[in-house]
Enzyme design. Structure first.
Site, mmCIF file in Angstrom:
data_model
loop_
_atom_site.group_PDB
_atom_site.id
_atom_site.type_symbol
_atom_site.label_atom_id
_atom_site.label_comp_id
_atom_site.label_asym_id
_atom_site.label_seq_id
_atom_site.Cartn_x
_atom_site.Cartn_y
_atom_site.Cartn_z
ATOM 1 N N SER A 292 -33.046 32.323 12.238
ATOM 2 C CA SER A 292 -33.214 31.790 10.887
ATOM 3 C C SER A 292 -32.028 30.935 10.456
ATOM 4 O O SER A 292 -31.842 29.837 10.954
ATOM 5 C CB SER A 292 -33.455 32.951 9.915
ATOM 6 O OG SER A 292 -33.866 32.497 8.661
ATOM 7 N N ASP A 303 -28.064 18.566 16.756
ATOM 8 C CA ASP A 303 -28.717 17.270 16.574
ATOM 9 C C ASP A 303 -27.723 16.165 16.236
ATOM 10 O O ASP A 303 -27.918 15.004 16.613
ATOM 11 C CB ASP A 303 -29.774 17.363 15.472
ATOM 12 C CG ASP A 303 -31.079 17.955 15.979
ATOM 13 O OD1 ASP A 303 -31.127 18.365 17.154
ATOM 14 O OD2 ASP A 303 -32.049 18.008 15.201
ATOM 15 N N LYS A 317 -36.978 31.746 14.740
ATOM 16 C CA LYS A 317 -37.612 31.948 13.434
ATOM 17 C C LYS A 317 -37.416 30.680 12.605
ATOM 18 O O LYS A 317 -36.354 30.438 12.057
ATOM 19 C CB LYS A 317 -37.010 33.144 12.694
ATOM 20 C CG LYS A 317 -37.632 33.385 11.320
ATOM 21 C CD LYS A 317 -36.975 34.568 10.631
ATOM 22 C CE LYS A 317 -37.530 34.733 9.213
ATOM 23 N NZ LYS A 317 -37.143 33.627 8.319
#
Length: 439
Positions: A292, A303, A317
């Protein structure tokens, strides 16, 4: 005070739609009323004919639980102990063992131990099953009952019997309960490198990370070679704190986006100007217990090519839960959106794949201990953006350092192989600019 206004607004909105309701909408309403009539029929028959008397509260609570159980594993109606647990996750403390547990087919399964707690120090691991408490079998107890027995007055003793897949015999441990305080961040310095161990994303975790950076610099008297952000076994927490943590390592750009039911229901969150980490090398450690909010941080830094992600694939998740306080010590935890990394990746089911896969070979049970992730949970949300991981380049050559045994590592003073690997990698990254500038 805000609730009556919100309710009145909701009613007004519904009324405003009545003039434009279509025949299809009317049919939906008719179907809904038919189902509610059926529910009330069952409710009344249970009340009137069940072998034991049962009160309305029990039946309604069971109906609500059943309704939410039909959705996904993370939507729930929180009352009693569950409501207390929800508050503890964000701000509280309690007397206990520091274990995050779940129920699986009537058994109590350990999700993760919180670092520096009795459960962690006793060697309890993710995937262990707790079968006995103080010699009494707890199989079949509700999760609430099991947790209540494990919690207690700090200083009191408790004995647990554990079954660990891959082990032939049960494991017996005796622990002393402590006051478990949510310490979201611990920091230390090793070999000139700052280590930020983030245990949970509770209130002020982002600020605690920033304070840890300041503490590391003061301890060294200068900037560190780099930072290791340890998110292993961090099951998540508050989304806003995940954003604040990632913002400590980014100077610009998107951190995460949330996308709801409707196509245009997208909310994006961005980094603020300023990078407290000063652009120093960063490694983020993750494993199957990183979920999460941890995956929001790891995904954003990956990224933006701001950090190397190291360790094992994370939990997966990729959904966001909104907590709605309903009063009377109850709350509705409802999955309201999915989150995506800056590049548009969903981690739902798949998790975050590390840039450098490093197994925890200092753990004697790492090969035999089963790993469970979001994709193993019943009724988990399906990843709507499927990525073809087959196109990724794979390094099929085993690192010779991965062949060492736990005893061999221990003889060299290595008790945490993943952390040791990260420290050595940061040392090389941190030294690279100095080497390049030599004459």
């Amino acid at each position: 005070m805000a609730r009556p206004f919100i309710q009145a607004t909701a009613i007004a909105a519904i009324l405003a739609l009545v003039p434009t309701a279509t025949a299809a909408m009317a049919q939906v309403d008719t179907d809904a009323y038919r189902e509610i009539d059926q529910f009330m029929d069952v409710f009344n028959r249970v009340k009137g004919a069940y072998v034991d008397k049962v009160d309305d509260k029990t039946l309604i609570k069971g109906a609500i639980d059943g309704m939410l159980a039909a959705l996904d594993p993370h939507s729930a109606f929180e009352t009693g102990l569950d409501y207390d647990n929800l508050r503890i996750q964000t701000m509280g403390s309690y007397g206990g063992l520091g274990l995050t547990v779940t129920s699986e087919d009537g058994a109590v399964k350990v999700i993760a131990p919180q670092e520096d707690t009795p459960g962690f120090r006793a060697g309890i691991k993710s995937g262990d099953y707790i079968t006995h408490i103080d010699g009494k079998l707890i199989y079949g107890l509700s999760l609430d009952e099991a947790i209540t027995q494990m919690r207690g007055t700090p200083g009191s003793k408790i004995a647990l019997t554990l079954v660990r897949p891959g082990r032939d015999k049960p494991i017996e441990v005796t622990l002393v309960r402590e006051k478990i305080v949510q310490k979201p961040v611990k920091w230390e310095v090793k070999n000139g490198i700052g280590i930020l161990n983030i245990n949970t994303f509770s209130e002020n975790t982002g600020a605690a990370v920033k304070a840890g950076m300041v503490g590391i610099e003061k301890s060294l008297g200068h900037a560190p070679l780099g930072y290791i952000v340890d998110l292993r076994d961090n099951g998540g927490g508050l989304r806003d704190e995940a954003i604040n943590v990632a913002d400590n390592f980014l100077n610009y750009g998107e951190i995460v986006s949330e996308r709801g039911r409707e196509k245009g229901d997208i909310e994006r969150f961005y980094a603020k100007n300023g990078d407290p980490s000063r652009g120093l090398p960063v490694i983020v450690l993750v494993n199957s217990g990183s979920a999460s909010a941890s995956e929001i941080v790891a995904g954003a830094l990956q990224d933006h090519h701001r950090a190397l992600i190291m360790g094992e694939r994370s939990f997966g998740k990729g959904s966001v839960q909104t907590v709605l306080d309903l009063g009377n010590n109850s709350a509705l935890r409802l999955t309201t959106s999915r989150y995506y990394t800056p590049s548009g990746r969903s981690v739902q089911e798949g998790g975050i794949e590390p840039d450098i896969k490093v197994p925890q070979i200092s753990d004697p049970d790492f090969k035999t201990r089963p790993v469970f992730r979001e994709a193993d949970l019943r009724r988990h949300l399906i990843n709507e953006v499927k990525a073809d991981n087959a196109v990724l380049e794979e390094d099929t050559k085993d690192d010779p350092r991965y062949s060492a045994t736990p005893d061999q590592l221990k003889a060299k003073g290595v008790t945490d192989f993943q952390l040791d690997y990260a420290l050595k990698t940061i040392a090389r990254l941190g030294a690279a600019p100095k080497m390049a500038s030599g004459k």
